[in-house]
Structures are given as C-alpha cells and as structure tokens.
Write a protein that holds these residues in place. Structure first.
Motif, short mmCIF file in Angstrom:
data_model
loop_
_atom_site.label_atom_id
_atom_site.label_comp_id
_atom_site.label_asym_id
_atom_site.label_seq_id
_atom_site.Cartn_x
_atom_site.Cartn_y
_atom_site.Cartn_z
N ARG A 131 -45.66 -22.78 65.24
CA ARG A 131 -44.40 -23.29 64.68
C ARG A 131 -43.33 -22.20 64.74
NH1 ARG A 131 -42.19 -26.47 60.47
NH2 ARG A 131 -39.95 -26.16 60.63
N ILE A 132 -43.71 -20.98 64.41
CA ILE A 132 -42.76 -19.87 64.46
C ILE A 132 -42.26 -19.66 65.89
CG2 ILE A 132 -42.47 -17.38 64.13
CD1 ILE A 132 -44.70 -17.63 61.96
N ALA A 133 -43.20 -19.65 66.84
CA ALA A 133 -42.85 -19.45 68.24
C ALA A 133 -41.90 -20.54 68.74
CB ALA A 133 -44.11 -19.41 69.09
N GLU A 134 -42.19 -21.78 68.35
CA GLU A 134 -41.34 -22.91 68.76
C GLU A 134 -39.93 -22.76 68.19
OE1 GLU A 134 -41.00 -27.73 67.99
OE2 GLU A 134 -42.79 -26.64 67.34
N THR A 135 -39.84 -22.36 66.92
CA THR A 135 -38.54 -22.19 66.28
C THR A 135 -37.73 -21.09 66.95
OG1 THR A 135 -39.46 -22.91 64.15
CG2 THR A 135 -37.37 -21.70 64.10
N LEU A 136 -38.38 -20.00 67.30
CA LEU A 136 -37.68 -18.88 67.96
C LEU A 136 -37.21 -19.27 69.35
CD1 LEU A 136 -39.94 -15.86 66.90
CD2 LEU A 136 -37.65 -16.44 66.05
N ARG A 137 -37.99 -20.07 70.05
CA ARG A 137 -37.59 -20.50 71.39
C ARG A 137 -36.38 -21.43 71.33
NH1 ARG A 137 -43.32 -20.47 72.50
NH2 ARG A 137 -43.47 -22.63 71.80
N ARG A 138 -36.28 -22.21 70.27
CA ARG A 138 -35.19 -23.18 70.14
C ARG A 138 -33.91 -22.56 69.57
NH1 ARG A 138 -35.71 -26.39 66.48
NH2 ARG A 138 -37.78 -26.10 65.58
N SER A 139 -34.05 -21.41 68.88
CA SER A 139 -32.88 -20.83 68.22
C SER A 139 -32.60 -19.43 68.76
CB SER A 139 -33.12 -20.76 66.70
OG SER A 139 -32.04 -20.16 66.06
N SER A 140 -31.57 -19.32 69.57
CA SER A 140 -31.21 -18.02 70.15
C SER A 140 -30.49 -17.13 69.13
CB SER A 140 -30.31 -18.22 71.37
OG SER A 140 -29.13 -18.92 71.01
N SER A 141 -30.08 -17.71 67.99
CA SER A 141 -29.34 -16.94 66.98
C SER A 141 -30.27 -16.33 65.93
CB SER A 141 -28.31 -17.84 66.29
OG SER A 141 -28.95 -18.91 65.63
N LEU A 142 -31.58 -16.54 66.08
CA LEU A 142 -32.53 -16.05 65.08
C LEU A 142 -33.43 -14.97 65.67
CD1 LEU A 142 -33.89 -16.38 62.27
CD2 LEU A 142 -35.38 -18.11 63.31
N ARG A 143 -33.51 -13.85 64.98
CA ARG A 143 -34.42 -12.77 65.34
C ARG A 143 -35.39 -12.56 64.19
NH1 ARG A 143 -32.55 -13.92 69.34
NH2 ARG A 143 -31.43 -12.71 70.92
N LEU A 144 -36.67 -12.48 64.51
CA LEU A 144 -37.68 -12.39 63.45
C LEU A 144 -38.64 -11.24 63.69
CD1 LEU A 144 -39.13 -13.60 60.94
CD2 LEU A 144 -40.42 -15.06 62.53
N SER A 145 -38.84 -10.44 62.65
CA SER A 145 -39.85 -9.38 62.66
C SER A 145 -40.85 -9.69 61.55
CB SER A 145 -39.22 -8.01 62.40
OG SER A 145 -38.30 -7.68 63.42
N ILE A 146 -42.15 -9.66 61.88
CA ILE A 146 -43.18 -9.94 60.89
C ILE A 146 -44.07 -8.72 60.71
CG2 ILE A 146 -45.10 -11.44 60.24
CD1 ILE A 146 -43.99 -13.61 62.02
N LEU A 147 -44.14 -8.23 59.49
CA LEU A 147 -45.02 -7.11 59.15
C LEU A 147 -46.14 -7.67 58.27
CD1 LEU A 147 -42.05 -5.98 59.62
CD2 LEU A 147 -42.80 -3.98 58.36
#
Length: 222
Positions: A131-147
């Motif tokens: 779900r995270i990967a799909e959301t990132l592919r659809r939204s070019s305005s979102l950058r996500l870092s997960i620790l």
C-alpha cells in the motif's frame, strides 16, 4: 380464606425467559454493530512504558502485537510547516501504516509537497508495504522515509520481496540507530511522572541489536 395466587406455568416462564434472552441478544448485537470494527489510537505523545516495551529492538518480539508509528510531516512550500504525532494499532485489522494514509494524509492540501518521516516499532507487513509503495508511485509530491526498530518476519520470502518493492517505489528504509530512539523519546514520549527532564537511557543491547538488523536489511535490499 385468601385465594391462592396462580403461579405462572412453565410454558409462560419459558416464553418470558426466551423473550428476555432474545431482547438481550438484540441489544448486544446493536451495541456490537455500533462499535467500529477496529479503533486506531492517535495522539501527540505515547506513554513511556509503551515506548520502552514496544520500541525495544529485540531480535524476538514476543508479546509485541502492536505497531507504534511516530510521524513528522513537513510541508514544503512558501509557508513551511511541521506537524508531529503518533498512531497505535493492534495486529488485528487496519495497521498504523494504513491509518496514516486514511486519517493523516487526507488532511494534506493538494499541490503542496510533503516530506514524511516515520519512526516505527517494526517494519511493515506485506499488505502495508505494498500500500505504501502504491501510494508513493501515485503521488510525486510525497517523499517518505521509514526508520524501524525491528524487522517484521524478515526471513519470509514474501516479506523480503515487499520491502524490496517498497524501496523501488522510492521509500527510504533504514533501521533506527540509538540516536533515533533518543529522538523519539524526546519528541514523542510523555515525560514520566515526576521526571519531566529525564534523559533517555539506552538498554544494554541497543547497539548490538541495531547492528544485527542493519545487516539483515542490507542483505534484503542488496
């Protein structure tokens, strides 16, 4: 001589009992239907006792059946802004990662750019990673870092593949260092009663466990 009061028959008693029982079941059913199927807990700071148990980067996470997700949401634009908070779940239905996308992300204004950082007690399951990967592919305005503090079921091939897809979608994924745990302690954990300025105290094997998980994640993402 007083008349003897007629006792209700067994049949009447049975019918009354059944009626009451049916009514009680109906009430319970309504109550269950009125309740949400799963509740996500949100807030600004989580109790210290939860942090000390749930975020501990142990190799075997027995009893840790929740996901705690602390987030920093930075709005990038003319008027930059930063918001923080945390979400908590139980591994039963919707997970904290899903809850972020359904309850926090919709508040973001379209057209703006966002940098999001998650500090999560354990890495996402397969469904959440996809779900995270799909959301990132659809939204070019979102950058996500997960620790993440721990790797969830990292030995399973499907979990390893999901983490690889997550990185391929542009997510920055890494293991929490001791300094990251201290950051969460300072910014997301409620001060313990009577000890408002208590410093973070690393557990004995925090560095050793970080090294262990860092090596495993490197193997998965190579």
């Amino acid at each position: 001589m007083a008349e003897k009061q007629e006792e209700p028959s067994n049949t009447q008693n049975g019918e009354a009992d059944n009626a009451e029982e049916g009514e009680e079941k109906k009430k319970k059913k309504v109550k269950r239907e009125d309740l949400p199927p799963f509740e996500i807990v949100t807030g600004e700071r989580l109790p210290a006792i939860f942090f000390k148990f749930q975020f501990r980067n142990v190799e075997y996470s027995s009893g840790r059946n929740k996901t705690f997700l602390c987030y920093v949401l930075e709005t990038q634009g003319k008027e930059s802004a930063t918001s923080r908070g945390y979400l908590e779940d139980e591994h039963a239905a919707a997970h904290a990662e899903m809850a972020f996308f359904s309850s926090i992300l919709p508040r973001c204004e379209p057209g703006l750019r966002y940098q999001v950082t998650w500090y999560v007690s354990s890495s996402p399951c397969v469904a959440c990673a996809d779900r995270i990967a799909e959301t990132l592919r659809r939204s070019s305005s979102l950058r996500l870092s997960i620790l993440v503090g721990r790797l969830f079921m990292w030995e399973e091939p499907e979990v390893r593949a999901a983490l690889q897809r997550l990185r391929a979608a542009g997510c920055k994924l890494r293991i929490m260092k001791p300094q990251d745990f201290e950051y969460v302690w300072q910014h997301f954990v409620e001060p313990e009663e009577g000890e408002e300025a208590k410093a973070f105290v690393p557990w004995e094997d925090i560095q050793e466990n970080f090294n262990y998980y860092e090596e495993k994640l490197a193997e998965i993402l190579q």
